[in-house]
Design a protein around this motif. Structure first.
Motif, PDB file in Angstrom:
ATOM      1  N   GLU A 193       0.842  -1.197   0.000  1.00  7.03           N
ATOM      2  CA  GLU A 193       0.000   0.000   0.000  1.00  7.03           C
ATOM      3  C   GLU A 193       0.879   1.250   0.000  1.00  7.03           C
ATOM      4  O   GLU A 193       1.762   1.403   0.849  1.00  7.03           O
ATOM      5  N   ARG A 194       0.615   2.155  -0.922  1.00  7.31           N
ATOM      6  CA  ARG A 194       1.347   3.405  -1.013  1.00  7.31           C
ATOM      7  C   ARG A 194       0.524   4.532  -0.379  1.00  7.31           C
ATOM      8  O   ARG A 194      -0.685   4.385  -0.174  1.00  7.31           O
ATOM      9  N   THR A 195       1.190   5.646  -0.120  1.00  5.91           N
ATOM     10  CA  THR A 195       0.483   6.794   0.447  1.00  5.91           C
ATOM     11  C   THR A 195      -0.672   7.206  -0.450  1.00  5.91           C
ATOM     12  O   THR A 195      -1.778   7.504   0.026  1.00  5.91           O
ATOM     13  N   ASP A 197      -2.414   5.329  -2.354  1.00  5.04           N
ATOM     14  CA  ASP A 197      -3.503   4.360  -2.218  1.00  5.04           C
ATOM     15  C   ASP A 197      -4.371   4.688  -1.014  1.00  5.04           C
ATOM     16  O   ASP A 197      -5.615   4.647  -1.094  1.00  5.04           O
TER      17      ASP A 197
END
Length: 400
Positions: A193-195, A197
């Motif tokens: 999970e990225r920022t 996302d």
């Protein structure tokens, strides 16, 4: 002290029943059925293939009615339920008719207090406008929808199956059916999970117009498919610093939208939007937990049911409560639980509850920026923003 007893010998002592009805009283109903198993989930749930022929929603509902009737007898003169929470599992798999039958069983056994809060969890994929209209007509007042993330690749890691945008549409359908109180659940910290996302997930939640959000850091529970993938090195374990940064982002975005934290992992648009059932847990209330694997608590006695739906139904068919074991909480147990649970609330904990060592630790925690100095001066231990990130450590300091 944990005490294992045959189910036909489980009885609440008079000391536990004393004061029943003067504290909040809720009913939790556990629905153990799921269409698929999510990789991160360690709840007591079963897919159709795992159940085999020994259990079904029909036998579960028949058992539930029997358990609730026996529960009312066990409580003597049971209070009407202030709150009801139907969780799981996937309660929405029962359909509106099945959930109406569940609430009917609770009404028959206990009755509902005026203005009772009645919540059901739902998977967005097993809901529709007709479903929400049906449960609203049956008497449900609140819906909690599992969203977890808006990012497809994050959902794949969690083994969640969602049609893109379905949780937001389901929340809007619930509101259109007359539900004032709708919650969406988020999980942050999933590997990959990225920022951006998480930002997209929060934007989707806010676009849905809900009045309550629960957001939980991903925990890799032993025995789950996710834990096996992490152990094999296929996925990295969640990073504590990344989890803290994600929590701060969640809190900031929800605050900007007018949702304020009232418990470390829960935000609401105002006092009326808070989950009263969960507040009953956190504030030391009583509840009867019904269904396979459900836990209950009354007056310092805690118990838990057998887990498998077939065994649950068989115990009840034999005429006994499906209790697997219980424990009588000591004064030290109850003190620790009160500190652990009330400290998580925005109102915090009265300092007078703490022992001398705990009050000295509270002064040190305030000096360290973990407790609000102004609240402490007013006689309460209230977590600061930094303290919320370290809530478990603060509890260990205040209740060693």
């Amino acid at each position: 002290m944990t005490i294992a007893v045959p189910p036909d010998q489980f009885a609440l002592p008079e000391s536990a029943l004393r004061g029943l009805g003067t504290r909040p009283f809720g009913v939790y109903v556990h629905v153990p059925f799921c269409a698929t198993r999510c990789g991160y989930c360690d709840f007591n749930t079963y897919t159709a293939g795992e159940l085999g022929s020994g259990a079904s929603p029909g036998s579960w509902l028949e058992g539930l009615r029997r358990e609730l009737a026996l529960a009312a007898e066990a409580l003597g003169t049971p209070p009407a339920a202030d709150t009801v929470f139907v969780g799981g599992g996937t309660p929405s798999l029962l359909g509106a008719e099945g959930l109406a039958a569940v609430l009917g069983a609770v009404r028959d056994a206990f009755g509902l207090a005026p203005g009772a809060e009645v919540t059901t969890e739902s998977n967005p994929e097993s809901t529709a406008p007709e479903f929400f209209a049906g449960i609203r007509a049956a008497g449900y007042t609140r819906v909690s929808l599992g969203m977890q993330s808006a990012a497809p690749h994050v959902l794949r890691v969690l083994d969640r199956v969602h049609t893109p945008g379905r949780p937001v549409r389901a929340a809007r359908e619930a509101r259109a059916a007359g539900f004032e109180h709708v919650n969406l659940d988020l999980i942050y910290g999933t590997p990959g999970e990225r920022t951006e996302d998480l930002e997209a997930s929060l934007a989707a939640v806010l676009d849905a117009g809900v009045d309550h959000v629960s957001a939980y850091a991903l925990i890799v529970e032993e025995g789950t498919a996710l834990a096996r993938r992490v152990r094999r090195g296929e996925l990295p374990a969640p990073d504590d610093d990344a989890l803290a940064a994600s929590y701060e982002l969640v809190d900031r975005r929800l605050n900007e939208a007018g949702l304020r934290w009232y418990e470390v992992s829960n935000w609401a648009s105002g006092p009326a939007a808070r989950c009263r059932h969960n507040l009953g847990y956190w504030q030391g209330g009583d509840w009867w937990g019904a269904g396979p694997g459900a836990h209950g608590h009354v007056g310092g006695v805690r118990w838990w049911n057998v887990k498998h739906p077939a065994r649950y139904a068989a115990r009840l068919a034999d005429g006994g409560l499906p209790v697997a074991g219980h424990e009588v909480l000591t004064e030290a147990d109850r003190h620790l639980e009160r500190v652990l649970l009330e400290l998580r609330l925005a109102e915090g904990l009265p300092l007078g509850v703490l022992h001398d060592d705990g009050r000295r630790a509270a002064a040190e925690a305030a000096a360290d920026g973990l407790l609000d100095p102004a609240a402490r001066a007013a006689g309460r231990a209230v977590l600061t923003d930094r303290g919320r990130l370290l809530a478990d450590a603060v509890v260990r300091r205040l209740a060693p």
